[in-house]
Design a protein around this motif. Structure first.
Motif, PDB file in Angstrom:
ATOM      1  N   ALA A 195       6.311  32.662  43.647  1.00  0.00           N
ATOM      2  CA  ALA A 195       6.155  33.296  44.954  1.00  0.00           C
ATOM      3  C   ALA A 195       5.874  34.792  44.841  1.00  0.00           C
ATOM      4  N   LEU A 196       6.469  35.458  43.853  1.00  0.00           N
ATOM      5  CA  LEU A 196       6.120  36.858  43.625  1.00  0.00           C
ATOM      6  C   LEU A 196       4.633  36.989  43.322  1.00  0.00           C
ATOM      7  N   ALA A 197       4.103  36.012  42.583  1.00  0.00           N
ATOM      8  CA  ALA A 197       2.707  36.068  42.161  1.00  0.00           C
ATOM      9  C   ALA A 197       1.741  35.642  43.253  1.00  0.00           C
ATOM     10  N   PHE A 198       2.152  34.712  44.132  1.00  0.00           N
ATOM     11  CA  PHE A 198       1.136  34.181  45.043  1.00  0.00           C
ATOM     12  C   PHE A 198       0.801  35.113  46.202  1.00  0.00           C
ATOM     13  N   GLN A 199       1.271  36.363  46.125  1.00  0.00           N
ATOM     14  CA  GLN A 199       0.668  37.381  46.985  1.00  0.00           C
ATOM     15  C   GLN A 199      -0.830  37.476  46.675  1.00  0.00           C
ATOM     16  N   LYS A 200      -1.218  37.001  45.480  1.00  0.00           N
ATOM     17  CA  LYS A 200      -2.609  37.013  45.025  1.00  0.00           C
ATOM     18  C   LYS A 200      -3.456  35.948  45.725  1.00  0.00           C
ATOM     19  N   GLY A 201      -2.788  34.971  46.328  1.00  0.00           N
ATOM     20  CA  GLY A 201      -3.505  33.891  46.989  1.00  0.00           C
ATOM     21  C   GLY A 201      -3.273  32.556  46.300  1.00  0.00           C
ATOM     22  N   LEU A 202      -3.518  31.473  47.030  1.00  0.00           N
ATOM     23  CA  LEU A 202      -3.386  30.128  46.475  1.00  0.00           C
ATOM     24  C   LEU A 202      -4.765  29.464  46.507  1.00  0.00           C
ATOM     25  N   GLY A 203      -4.842  28.175  46.813  1.00  0.00           N
ATOM     26  CA  GLY A 203      -6.143  27.527  46.772  1.00  0.00           C
ATOM     27  C   GLY A 203      -6.142  26.172  47.428  1.00  0.00           C
ATOM     28  N   CYS A 204      -7.043  25.301  46.973  1.00  0.00           N
ATOM     29  CA  CYS A 204      -7.287  24.020  47.644  1.00  0.00           C
ATOM     30  C   CYS A 204      -6.103  23.064  47.578  1.00  0.00           C
ATOM     31  N   VAL A 205      -5.259  23.179  46.561  1.00  0.00           N
ATOM     32  CA  VAL A 205      -4.058  22.336  46.538  1.00  0.00           C
ATOM     33  C   VAL A 205      -3.249  22.578  47.804  1.00  0.00           C
ATOM     34  N   HIS A 206      -3.065  23.831  48.128  1.00  0.00           N
ATOM     35  CA  HIS A 206      -2.243  24.170  49.289  1.00  0.00           C
ATOM     36  C   HIS A 206      -2.982  23.983  50.610  1.00  0.00           C
ATOM     37  N   SER A 207      -4.293  24.211  50.647  1.00  0.00           N
ATOM     38  CA  SER A 207      -4.997  23.954  51.903  1.00  0.00           C
ATOM     39  C   SER A 207      -4.938  22.466  52.243  1.00  0.00           C
ATOM     40  N   LEU A 208      -5.015  21.605  51.230  1.00  0.00           N
ATOM     41  CA  LEU A 208      -4.901  20.161  51.459  1.00  0.00           C
ATOM     42  C   LEU A 208      -3.484  19.755  51.847  1.00  0.00           C
ATOM     43  N   SER A 209      -2.491  20.268  51.130  1.00  0.00           N
ATOM     44  CA  SER A 209      -1.112  19.861  51.423  1.00  0.00           C
ATOM     45  C   SER A 209      -0.634  20.426  52.752  1.00  0.00           C
ATOM     46  N   LEU A 214      -7.658   8.970  57.522  1.00  0.00           N
ATOM     47  CA  LEU A 214      -7.133  10.310  57.798  1.00  0.00           C
ATOM     48  C   LEU A 214      -7.968  11.416  57.159  1.00  0.00           C
ATOM     49  N   PHE A 215      -8.872  11.047  56.237  1.00  0.00           N
ATOM     50  CA  PHE A 215      -9.594  12.062  55.464  1.00  0.00           C
ATOM     51  C   PHE A 215     -10.308  13.100  56.331  1.00  0.00           C
ATOM     52  N   PRO A 216     -11.047  12.697  57.388  1.00  0.00           N
ATOM     53  CA  PRO A 216     -11.741  13.730  58.184  1.00  0.00           C
ATOM     54  C   PRO A 216     -10.785  14.752  58.788  1.00  0.00           C
ATOM     55  N   ARG A 217      -9.622  14.311  59.275  1.00  0.00           N
ATOM     56  CA  ARG A 217      -8.643  15.245  59.846  1.00  0.00           C
ATOM     57  C   ARG A 217      -8.065  16.151  58.765  1.00  0.00           C
ATOM     58  N   ILE A 218      -7.798  15.599  57.589  1.00  0.00           N
ATOM     59  CA  ILE A 218      -7.255  16.409  56.500  1.00  0.00           C
ATOM     60  C   ILE A 218      -8.263  17.488  56.090  1.00  0.00           C
ATOM     61  N   VAL A 219      -9.524  17.099  55.971  1.00  0.00           N
ATOM     62  CA  VAL A 219     -10.571  18.046  55.556  1.00  0.00           C
ATOM     63  C   VAL A 219     -10.738  19.150  56.594  1.00  0.00           C
ATOM     64  N   ALA A 220     -10.741  18.790  57.866  1.00  0.00           N
ATOM     65  CA  ALA A 220     -10.888  19.801  58.916  1.00  0.00           C
ATOM     66  C   ALA A 220      -9.766  20.825  58.848  1.00  0.00           C
ATOM     67  N   GLY A 221      -8.539  20.353  58.633  1.00  0.00           N
ATOM     68  CA  GLY A 221      -7.414  21.278  58.525  1.00  0.00           C
ATOM     69  C   GLY A 221      -7.483  22.133  57.280  1.00  0.00           C
ATOM     70  N   ALA A 222      -7.930  21.539  56.171  1.00  0.00           N
ATOM     71  CA  ALA A 222      -8.018  22.285  54.916  1.00  0.00           C
ATOM     72  C   ALA A 222      -9.047  23.402  55.003  1.00  0.00           C
ATOM     73  N   LEU A 223     -10.182  23.124  55.631  1.00  0.00           N
ATOM     74  CA  LEU A 223     -11.226  24.143  55.761  1.00  0.00           C
ATOM     75  C   LEU A 223     -10.774  25.334  56.602  1.00  0.00           C
ATOM     76  N   ALA A 224      -9.834  25.088  57.531  1.00  0.00           N
ATOM     77  CA  ALA A 224      -9.345  26.166  58.403  1.00  0.00           C
ATOM     78  C   ALA A 224      -8.118  26.873  57.839  1.00  0.00           C
ATOM     79  N   ASP A 225      -7.552  26.349  56.757  1.00  0.00           N
ATOM     80  CA  ASP A 225      -6.307  26.900  56.221  1.00  0.00           C
ATOM     81  C   ASP A 225      -6.546  28.215  55.485  1.00  0.00           C
ATOM     82  N   HIS A 226      -5.560  29.119  55.538  1.00  0.00           N
ATOM     83  CA  HIS A 226      -5.736  30.424  54.898  1.00  0.00           C
ATOM     84  C   HIS A 226      -5.859  30.313  53.375  1.00  0.00           C
ATOM     85  N   SER A 227      -5.278  29.272  52.751  1.00  0.00           N
ATOM     86  CA  SER A 227      -5.366  29.133  51.296  1.00  0.00           C
ATOM     87  C   SER A 227      -6.766  28.721  50.836  1.00  0.00           C
TER      88      SER A 227
END
Length: 378
Positions: A250-264, A344-357
C-alpha cells in the motif's frame, strides 16, 4: 517494536496495540467512533481495542459489509454524529478501514458519497476538514491502514475510489498478534491481495524508484511467508512478514495499480459477496501475460526482477508460479468456481474501463483485451 515515520505514523510489532491511547492523544482524538464488522467484534478484538483505549463505553459501529457501500457510510456517519465523535478508530481488514475513511469524509463534508469519487472529479471536494482516522488492521492484505484511498460501492452499484491525502490514516497500529485468529481462507486471500498490490504497483509505468523498491521487498516477504502464515496461524515471524508485506504494497501503490484491480473492482461491484483478494489472485496470471508486451515492462526487465523476488529461475515462470501458489493455498482456481458466468463479461468490462486503476496499467487495454483476460481467468 518499531516506529516507522512515513506519511502515516506506523506502530509496528507484537504488542503495539498498547500504544493506541497515546496515538489518539497525539492526533487529537478524544471521543472516537470504533468502526468494525460483526466478525471482528465477535472475535474479541474490539474488546481489546477498547481496553487499550481506556474507554470501554466508546460507541461502536459494527455494520460494515464485506464490500462497504454507501448505505453503510450513511449509517456510520449517523453513529459518528450521535456520539458527538471527533475521530474514528477503524478495526478490521480493508472493509472497515475503507468504511471509516468514507465516514471521515462524509461526516465533515456536505453532499452524497459520489461527489467524492475520483472518477466524478471528487478529489477537489475532500478537504482538511476530514475527521482523523487511526487504523488497527486485523488482516494482512489490503494495506488500507497506510493508503490514501477507500474503495466503496455507490447506491448505483459502481465500485469507486475515494482518493485524497486527507483520508490517509493519521496512525496505523500494526500488531501481528491481532492476525493470529484470522481464518485460513482469509489469511490466504488477503495475503494474495498483498502480493497483487506489490506486483501491480511495481509494473505501473509511473517513475517512482523508491516505491518499486518497497514493492519488490514486500513481494519477497509475502511470497516466502504466505504459506506458513496460512498453515501455522500462530507463527509470529510469518505474521510479521505478511503484515509488513501488506503495508509495503500500500505504501508503494501510490504509484498506481492496473488491470487486475480494474477487473476486481468492477466484478466486486457487480457481486459484492466475492472476496477482493481472491479475485486478484485469479486475475493476476492473465493480466501479467497481457502486460509482458508493455514497453516499460520490457525496457526495465521487470518480469525478471519479479522472478528474482519470488525465488524463481526466470521471468517466464511468474504466471505459472502464481497459479501454483493459489492452488497450494486452497484458493478457487478460476471465476467459474465462484459462479461467475460469461454473460457478465460486458458489464465487467464496462466497469473496468471506467475504473481509476485502468489508467495506470503499463499497457493500454481495450474492451477486447479485457474480454480475453476474463476468458483466460475462467
Amino acid at each position: 517494536m518499531s516506529l516507522i515515520a512515513y506519511v502515516t505514523q506506523i506502530q509496528f510489532g507484537p504488542g503495539v496495540l498498547s500504544t493506541l491511547r497515546e496515538e489518539c492523544a497525539r492526533v487529537g482524538i478524544r471521543r472516537p467512533l470504533i468502526v468494525t464488522d460483526r466478525g471482528v467484534r465477535a472475535s474479541g478484538i474490539v474488546d481489546k481495542v477498547l481496553a487499550a483505549l481506556g474507554q470501554p463505553d466508546a460507541p461502536v459501529y459494527d455494520g460494515t459489509p464485506p464490500n462497504p457501500n454507501e448505505a453503510a457510510v450513511r449509517d456510520s456517519v449517523a453513529a459518528f454524529t450521535a456520539g458527538d465523535c471527533d475521530g474514528i478508530i477503524a478495526v478490521g481488514g480493508g472493509s472497515p478501514i475503507d468504511l471509516a475513511k468514507g465516514t471521515a469524509v462524509c461526516a465533515r463534508h456536505p453532499g452524497p458519497l459520489r461527489s467524492f469519487a475520483l472518477i466524478e472529479g471528487g478529489l477537489q471536494n475532500i478537504t482538511a476538514a476530514t475527521a482523523p482516522v487511526i487504523a488497527v488492521p486485523t488482516t494482512a492484505g489490503t494495506g488500507s491502514e497506510v493508503g490514501r484511498g477507500a474503495i466503496l460501492i455507490l447506491d448505483d452499484g459502481r465500485k469507486v475510489g475515494i482518493l485524497s491525502p486527507f483520508v490517509v490514516p493519521r496512525a496505523a497500529i500494526c500488531d501481528p498478534e491481532l492476525t493470529f485468529g484470522l481464518p485460513t481462507g482469509l489469511t490466504a486471500a488477503t495475503g494474495m491481495d498483498a502480493i497483487a498490490h506489490c506486483i501491480e504497483t511495481f509494473l505501473s509505468p509511473a517513475f517512482n524508484p523508491p516505491a518499486e523498491g518497497i514493492a519488490l521487498d514486500g513481494l519477497r516477504r509475502a511470497w516466502r511467508h504466505i504459506e506458513t502464515a496460512t498453515r501455522e496461524p500462530g507463527n509470529v515471524d510469518a505474521r510479521i512478514n505478511m503484515m509488513s508485506a501488506s503495508l509495503q504494497g500500500a505504501l508503494a501503490f501510490q504509484k498506481g495499480l492496473g488491470c487486475v484491480h480494474s477487473l476486481s473492482h468492477s466484478l466486486g461491484g457487480i457481486n459484492p459477496r466475492l472476496h477482493h483478494g481472491t479475485l486478484n489472485a485469479i486475475f493476476l496470471p492473465a493480466v501479467l501475460r497481457f502486460n509482458r508486451a508493455a514497453a516499460s515492462v520490457i525496457a526495465d526487465d521487470k518480469m525478471a526482477r519479479l522472478a528474482q523476488a519470488m525465488d524463481l529461475a526466470g521471468g517466464d515462470q511468474v504466471e505459472q508460479a502464481l497459479k501454483d501458489k493459489s492452488r497450494a493455498l486452497g484458493l478457487p482456481q478460476g471465476l467459474a468456481a465462484l459462479g461467475v458466468t460469461e454473460d457478465l463479461f460486458p458489464r465487467i468490462v464496462a466497469g473496468a474501463l471506467a475504473d481509476h486503476s485502468h489508467r495506470t496499467n503499463p499497457r493500454d487495454a481495450s474492451a477486447d483485451d479485457y474480454l480475453r483476460m476474463l476468458a483466460e481467468s475462467m
